[in-house]
Design a protein around this motif. Structure first.
Motif, short mmCIF file in Angstrom:
data_model
loop_
_atom_site.label_atom_id
_atom_site.label_comp_id
_atom_site.label_asym_id
_atom_site.label_seq_id
_atom_site.Cartn_x
_atom_site.Cartn_y
_atom_site.Cartn_z
N ALA A 108 0.84 -1.21 0.00
CA ALA A 108 0.00 0.00 0.00
C ALA A 108 0.88 1.26 0.00
N LEU A 109 1.97 1.22 0.75
CA LEU A 109 2.88 2.38 0.78
C LEU A 109 3.51 2.62 -0.59
N GLY A 110 3.87 1.51 -1.24
CA GLY A 110 4.45 1.61 -2.59
C GLY A 110 3.47 2.28 -3.54
N LYS A 111 2.20 1.86 -3.47
CA LYS A 111 1.18 2.42 -4.37
C LYS A 111 0.98 3.90 -4.08
N LEU A 112 0.98 4.23 -2.78
CA LEU A 112 0.78 5.63 -2.40
C LEU A 112 1.92 6.50 -2.93
N THR A 113 3.17 5.99 -2.80
CA THR A 113 4.32 6.75 -3.29
C THR A 113 4.20 6.95 -4.80
N PHE A 114 3.83 5.88 -5.50
CA PHE A 114 3.70 5.98 -6.95
C PHE A 114 2.65 7.03 -7.31
N THR A 115 1.50 6.99 -6.60
CA THR A 115 0.41 7.92 -6.92
C THR A 115 0.87 9.37 -6.70
N ILE A 116 1.57 9.60 -5.57
CA ILE A 116 2.01 10.97 -5.28
C ILE A 116 2.99 11.45 -6.36
N LEU A 117 3.93 10.57 -6.74
CA LEU A 117 4.90 10.93 -7.79
C LEU A 117 4.19 11.23 -9.10
N PHE A 118 3.22 10.37 -9.44
CA PHE A 118 2.47 10.53 -10.69
C PHE A 118 1.77 11.90 -10.71
N ILE A 119 1.11 12.22 -9.59
CA ILE A 119 0.38 13.49 -9.52
C ILE A 119 1.36 14.67 -9.63
N LEU A 120 2.50 14.55 -8.94
CA LEU A 120 3.49 15.64 -8.96
C LEU A 120 4.00 15.89 -10.37
N VAL A 121 4.41 14.80 -11.04
CA VAL A 121 4.97 14.94 -12.39
C VAL A 121 3.92 15.50 -13.35
N LEU A 122 2.70 14.91 -13.28
CA LEU A 122 1.64 15.32 -14.21
C LEU A 122 1.31 16.81 -14.03
N HIS A 123 1.20 17.23 -12.77
CA HIS A 123 0.80 18.61 -12.53
C HIS A 123 1.92 19.61 -12.80
N THR A 124 3.17 19.17 -12.64
CA THR A 124 4.28 20.07 -12.98
C THR A 124 4.28 20.29 -14.50
N LEU B 207 -4.19 16.69 -19.47
CA LEU B 207 -5.60 16.57 -19.06
C LEU B 207 -6.19 15.25 -19.57
N SER B 208 -5.84 14.87 -20.80
CA SER B 208 -6.38 13.61 -21.34
C SER B 208 -5.96 12.44 -20.46
N ILE B 209 -4.71 12.47 -19.99
CA ILE B 209 -4.24 11.38 -19.14
C ILE B 209 -4.93 11.46 -17.77
N GLN B 210 -5.07 12.66 -17.25
CA GLN B 210 -5.67 12.77 -15.92
C GLN B 210 -7.12 12.29 -15.89
N LEU B 211 -7.88 12.60 -16.95
CA LEU B 211 -9.28 12.18 -16.97
C LEU B 211 -9.39 10.66 -16.90
N LEU B 212 -8.41 10.00 -17.52
CA LEU B 212 -8.41 8.54 -17.52
C LEU B 212 -7.90 7.96 -16.21
N ALA B 213 -7.00 8.70 -15.57
CA ALA B 213 -6.34 8.16 -14.38
C ALA B 213 -7.35 7.85 -13.28
N ALA B 214 -8.42 8.67 -13.22
CA ALA B 214 -9.41 8.47 -12.16
C ALA B 214 -10.11 7.11 -12.28
N TRP C 79 -1.39 24.15 -27.01
CA TRP C 79 -1.03 22.87 -26.40
C TRP C 79 -2.23 22.18 -25.77
N GLY C 80 -3.42 22.64 -26.15
CA GLY C 80 -4.64 22.01 -25.66
C GLY C 80 -5.01 22.52 -24.27
N MET C 81 -6.28 22.32 -23.91
CA MET C 81 -6.75 22.80 -22.60
C MET C 81 -6.05 22.04 -21.48
N SER C 82 -5.49 22.79 -20.52
CA SER C 82 -4.72 22.14 -19.44
C SER C 82 -5.62 21.76 -18.26
N ILE C 83 -5.06 20.93 -17.38
CA ILE C 83 -5.78 20.55 -16.15
C ILE C 83 -6.09 21.80 -15.34
#
Ligand code: HEM
Length: 391
Positions: A44-60, A191-198, A341-345
């Motif tokens: 569970a900790l591994g998944k949480l770390t991955f999720t946080i990293l994913f969100i950080l990279v995507l939003h940056t 944004l296209s990736i984020q909509l799918l990520a949910a 560059w398309g509509m952003s998040i």
């Protein structure tokens, strides 16, 4: 039925599906708990770390896209929905640099070595280019044996109806849908990736999903939608409530009436949300809208506002108010967000917040269960005859 079957299955019917786990399951030793518990916690900790990293990279990346969009020239009408391209005939580098690079990579690697996810991005039929849509429109077959999959999202249904994603709506991979939504509606890649990520639980293990999976009520599809009936509403069509596949013509005519000649603004969308939520809560004894669903719901209004725009002659057919009752793009339709560059998040989040704040807090009475008569008159009481008043 033999006596042996009865004994080994532990059920009088002998049906293996009816096995009672309380009797038949292997007994777990309590000594195993620290080991299995520890392993589960680590995972569970591994998944949480991955999720946080994913969100950080995507939003940056997304913040960068948001800022670049402020100075980058908007897409021309020509480039908004791209023309046909493939590795042999890539899109202009200036318009789609990443796709251009992937096309070159695929040409270099060849078909056998190119991963499938790349081919989803490097092939585009050009449907909708220059606003030409209607020739590609097909309605899902109805009646017995009809197997096409449809969902509560007008954007995804429209893409399937136009053949931008497989018409049967089945075995869709997340990259395939993200690439399609990016080209069709000029959403940024982030944004296209984020909509799918949910929706990752739907495809995480299989790698694909059927679009109807998105319609599971209470997961992402929720009560108080402005295009779909609550599942226990007397207006919910019985064959559709499982997948929420078809728009409710009742709701369309209520919130997007043909008689209206004015273009909708964000204030209209806020007003629709406020009214629909209160109305649904007032009639539906099991009304639930959790905080995440509030955001999905106003996010959808923000998407309509920014992507489809407020013109009734485009909006109504897009949500399914047409002779077919299915979502379609009319000829001439083009996404209203034209950013280079398309509509952003971030842009979507700003509009989501504006529309949500405009809707205000949910007020008015919840459906009261004071006695049996109230319950009888409520929507829940109508479950057994749901669909009596058909869409
Ligand atoms: C791949 C991207 C997308 C996914 C996975 C997705 C998914 C969904 C889902 C699950 C719903 C039903 C839940 C709900 O009502 O909140 C929904 C509804 C909706 N979506 Fe999408 N969507 C996507 C893209 C879009 C786009 C690009 C637009 C607009 C251009 C859009 C507009 C809407 C609208 C208007 C609704 C109906 C809201 C309602 O009835 O209350 N969606 N979407």
């Amino acid at each position: 039925m033999s006596e042996t079957t009865e004994k080994t299955s532990g059920t009088p019917t002998g049906d293996p599906d009816m096995v009672n786990p309380a009797i038949n399951q292997r007994i777990v030793s309590p000594w195993m708990f620290p080991l299995s518990g520890g392993w589960r916690m680590l995972s569970a900790l591994g998944k949480l770390t991955f999720t946080i990293l994913f969100i950080l990279v995507l939003h940056t990346l997304d913040t960068a896209i948001f800022l670049v969009n402020l100075v980058w020239p908007s897409r021309s009408a020509e480039a908004l929905v791209p023309g046909r391209y493939s590795p042999e005939n890539p899109p202009p580098f200036s318009q789609r640099p990443l796709t251009w690079v992937l096309c070159c990579l695929e040409s270099f690697l060849g078909d056998r070595l190119t991963p499938t996810w790349i081919t989803y991005i490097t092939h585009w039929e050009g449907i909708g280019h220059d606003g030409r849509w209607e020739h590609s429109f097909e309605t899902p077959p109805q009646g017995e044996g009809a197997t096409w999959s449809r969902c509560p999202c007008p954007a995804i249904n429209a893409m399937a109806n136009h053949g931008i994603i497989p018409r049967d709506g089945r075995h869709i991979t997340p990259i395939q849908l993200a690439a399609a939504v990016h080209n069709t509606y000029n959403l940024s890649l982030t944004l296209s990736i984020q909509l799918l990520a949910a929706f990752y639980p739907f495809y995480l293990e299989r790698g694909w999903f059927d679009i109807e999976d998105l319609g599971g009520q209470g997961v992402i599809q929720h009560d108080g939608s402005f295009l779909r009936e609550d599942v226990n509403s007397p207006w919910a069509f019985p064959t559709v409530i499982g997948t929420q596949a078809r728009p409710s013509q009742r709701l369309i005519e209520r919130y997007f009436p043909a008689s209206n000649t004015k273009d909708y603004t964000w204030q209209n969308h806020s007003a629709i949300l406020a009214h629909r939520r209160a109305d649904s809560r007032n009639h539906n004894g099991t009304f639930v809208l959790n905080p995440l669903q509030y955001v999905f719901s106003s996010g959808n209004s923000a998407l309509i506002h920014e992507v489809v725009g407020g013109k009734m002659h485009e909006l109504r057919p897009w949500i399914g108010a047409n002779e077919y009752g299915w979502e379609m793009h009319i000829d001439g339709f083009q996404p209203k967000c034209k950013q280079g560059w398309g509509m952003s998040i971030l842009q979507l989040q700003i509009w989501t917040a504006i529309i949500e704040l405009g809707a205000g807090s949910l007020s008015g009475p919840r459906f009261p269960y004071k006695n049996d008569i109230d319950a009888y008159q409520g929507w829940n009481a109508d479950q057994a005859k749901a669909g009596a008043e058909v869409n």
